[in-house]
Design a protein around this motif. Sequence first.
Motif, short mmCIF file in Angstrom:
data_model
loop_
_atom_site.label_atom_id
_atom_site.label_comp_id
_atom_site.label_asym_id
_atom_site.label_seq_id
_atom_site.Cartn_x
_atom_site.Cartn_y
_atom_site.Cartn_z
N THR A 26 0.73 -0.76 0.01
CA THR A 26 -0.42 0.52 0.32
C THR A 26 1.18 1.32 0.43
N SER A 27 2.07 0.93 0.39
CA SER A 27 3.16 2.15 0.01
C SER A 27 4.28 1.73 -0.33
N GLY A 28 4.49 3.15 -0.36
CA GLY A 28 6.10 2.86 -1.60
C GLY A 28 7.51 2.76 -1.11
N TYR A 29 7.15 2.58 0.53
CA TYR A 29 8.58 2.43 1.70
C TYR A 29 8.44 1.38 1.92
N TYR A 30 9.26 0.45 0.88
CA TYR A 30 10.49 -1.36 1.09
C TYR A 30 11.57 -1.55 0.62
N THR A 31 12.13 -1.71 0.83
CA THR A 31 13.90 -2.51 1.45
C THR A 31 13.12 -3.32 -0.15
N MET A 32 13.91 -3.10 -1.10
CA MET A 32 13.86 -4.53 -2.13
C MET A 32 15.23 -4.73 -2.40
N CYS A 94 14.06 -12.19 -6.91
CA CYS A 94 13.89 -10.84 -6.20
C CYS A 94 12.98 -11.09 -5.44
N ALA A 95 13.63 -9.70 -3.57
CA ALA A 95 12.95 -10.19 -2.89
C ALA A 95 12.72 -8.38 -2.27
N ALA A 96 11.03 -8.05 -0.72
CA ALA A 96 11.28 -7.09 -0.73
C ALA A 96 10.88 -7.17 0.83
N VAL A 97 11.11 -6.62 1.76
CA VAL A 97 10.39 -5.95 2.84
C VAL A 97 10.12 -4.73 3.25
N PRO A 98 8.69 -4.23 3.66
CA PRO A 98 7.96 -3.16 4.45
C PRO A 98 8.68 -2.94 5.01
N SER A 99 9.87 -1.92 5.19
CA SER A 99 10.75 -1.22 6.12
C SER A 99 12.09 -0.86 5.33
N ARG A 100 12.86 0.31 5.91
CA ARG A 100 14.36 0.48 5.44
C ARG A 100 14.75 -0.45 6.57
N LEU A 101 15.60 -1.14 5.59
CA LEU A 101 16.69 -1.71 6.68
C LEU A 101 17.68 -0.94 6.46
N ILE A 102 18.17 -1.51 7.93
CA ILE A 102 19.43 -0.70 7.58
C ILE A 102 20.85 -1.32 6.98
N VAL A 103 21.58 -0.64 6.85
CA VAL A 103 22.82 -1.33 5.76
C VAL A 103 23.25 -2.57 5.74
N THR A 104 23.64 -3.04 7.29
CA THR A 104 24.46 -4.07 7.53
C THR A 104 23.32 -5.57 7.23
N ALA A 105 22.04 -5.22 7.16
CA ALA A 105 20.57 -6.20 6.83
C ALA A 105 20.41 -6.33 5.27
N CYS A 106 20.77 -5.72 4.75
CA CYS A 106 20.09 -5.21 3.06
C CYS A 106 20.18 -6.45 2.25
N LEU A 107 21.42 -6.78 2.64
CA LEU A 107 21.73 -8.07 1.02
C LEU A 107 21.97 -9.47 2.11
N GLY A 108 21.03 -9.78 3.47
CA GLY A 108 20.64 -10.86 3.98
C GLY A 108 19.14 -11.54 3.04
N ASP A 109 19.11 -12.28 3.49
CA ASP A 109 18.33 -13.11 3.18
C ASP A 109 17.12 -12.99 3.80
N LYS A 110 17.26 -13.66 5.44
CA LYS A 110 16.73 -13.74 6.56
C LYS A 110 15.89 -12.33 6.69
N SER A 111 16.07 -10.97 5.90
CA SER A 111 15.30 -9.49 6.05
C SER A 111 14.14 -9.61 5.73
N TYR A 112 13.87 -11.07 4.60
CA TYR A 112 12.82 -9.94 3.77
C TYR A 112 12.04 -10.91 3.94
N ASN A 113 10.32 -10.44 3.38
CA ASN A 113 9.82 -10.87 4.06
C ASN A 113 8.62 -12.29 2.40
N TYR A 114 8.79 -10.82 1.17
CA TYR A 114 8.40 -11.49 0.38
C TYR A 114 9.81 -11.92 -0.95
N TRP A 115 8.68 -13.14 -1.48
CA TRP A 115 9.31 -13.40 -2.24
C TRP A 115 9.16 -13.67 -3.65
N GLY A 116 9.28 -13.58 -4.97
CA GLY A 116 9.00 -13.70 -6.32
C GLY A 116 9.84 -15.30 -6.46
#
Length: 125
Positions: A26-32, A94-116
């Motif tokens: 519903t918003s554009g505020y997500y990390t991809m 492709c993966a997404a999470v509806p938040s702004r991840l910290i830099v150290t978590a950005c490339l970690g797969d456990k940070s994401y809860n939506y997947w293509g």
Amino acid sequence: QLVESGGGLVQAGGSLRLSCAVSGFTSGYYTMAWFRSAPGNEREGVSCIRPRGGGSFYTDSVKGRFTISRDSAKKIVYLQMNSLKPEDTAVYYCAAVPSRLIVTACLGDKSYNYWGQGTLVTVSS
């Protein structure tokens, strides 16, 4: 829902552009992010992009060759892949999470809860 496209077969040195269409947020505020998985290897974070000017990040092996971008109006995230190498062969997710991840978590797969579902990229030598 995330739907990838753009994979295929390309010769070494060639280029491909992957796309990930996002729906349901519903918003554009997500990390991809883009991840890849090759036979015998663990899933690897390739690139990620944080919302609202939060920057983009890359794993070392693709720096200078791959570029991640997002079209917020169209809700599409791209991965432009240039100078492809055989070792780039993998299924890309492709993966997404509806938040702004910290830099150290950005490339970690456990940070994401939506997947293509993934798209196969094959680079021939």
